[in-house]
Design a protein around this motif. Structure first.
Motif, short mmCIF file in Angstrom:
data_model
loop_
_atom_site.label_atom_id
_atom_site.label_comp_id
_atom_site.label_asym_id
_atom_site.label_seq_id
_atom_site.Cartn_x
_atom_site.Cartn_y
_atom_site.Cartn_z
N UNK A 103 0.83 -1.20 0.00
CA UNK A 103 0.00 0.00 0.00
C UNK A 103 0.87 1.25 0.00
N UNK A 104 1.96 1.24 0.77
CA UNK A 104 2.86 2.39 0.78
C UNK A 104 3.50 2.60 -0.59
N UNK A 105 3.88 1.52 -1.28
CA UNK A 105 4.45 1.64 -2.62
C UNK A 105 3.43 2.21 -3.60
N UNK A 106 2.19 1.74 -3.51
CA UNK A 106 1.15 2.24 -4.41
C UNK A 106 0.90 3.73 -4.17
N UNK A 107 0.86 4.15 -2.91
CA UNK A 107 0.65 5.57 -2.60
C UNK A 107 1.81 6.41 -3.11
N UNK A 108 3.03 5.90 -2.99
CA UNK A 108 4.20 6.63 -3.47
C UNK A 108 4.14 6.78 -4.99
N UNK A 111 1.50 9.39 -5.87
CA UNK A 111 1.96 10.75 -5.57
C UNK A 111 2.96 11.21 -6.64
N UNK A 112 3.86 10.33 -7.07
CA UNK A 112 4.82 10.69 -8.11
C UNK A 112 4.11 11.01 -9.42
N UNK A 113 3.07 10.24 -9.76
CA UNK A 113 2.32 10.49 -10.99
C UNK A 113 1.60 11.84 -10.90
N UNK A 114 1.03 12.16 -9.74
CA UNK A 114 0.35 13.45 -9.58
C UNK A 114 1.35 14.61 -9.67
N UNK A 115 2.53 14.43 -9.09
CA UNK A 115 3.56 15.48 -9.17
C UNK A 115 3.99 15.69 -10.62
N UNK A 116 4.12 14.61 -11.38
CA UNK A 116 4.51 14.71 -12.79
C UNK A 116 3.45 15.46 -13.59
#
Length: 77
Positions: free
Chosen positions: A41-46, A49-54
């Motif tokens: 779950x932590x990997x999926x959230x990370x 978040x990276x996709x949203x930042x991009x």
């Protein structure tokens, strides 16, 4: 009346096998703390978040290009 209570006299055999009854005792160990979130779950959230930042970064770049004069393709041709 005897002063000490009557007890059972221990008898050890001189021949044969001697058996001893072993009663296992309960062994308590430290409690294990479980994480509130699983590693997956932590990997999926990370990743999310990276996709949203991009996407935010691409939107900012598109806004800067639009302010500078429109599209880049039409000016070259």
């Amino acid at each position: 009346m005897p002063e000490t209570p009557p007890g059972v006299k221990e008898v050890l055999p001189k021949q044969g096998l001697l058996y001893q009854e072993d009663m296992p005792t309960v062994v308590l160990c430290k409690p294990k703390l479980l994480p509130l979130k699983s590693v997956t779950l932590e990997k999926m959230e990370k990743m999310q978040k990276e996709a949203q930042d991009l996407v935010k970064q691409q939107d900012k770049e598109a806004a800067v290009i639009a302010q500078m004069g429109g599209g880049g393709f039409s000016e070259r041709f």
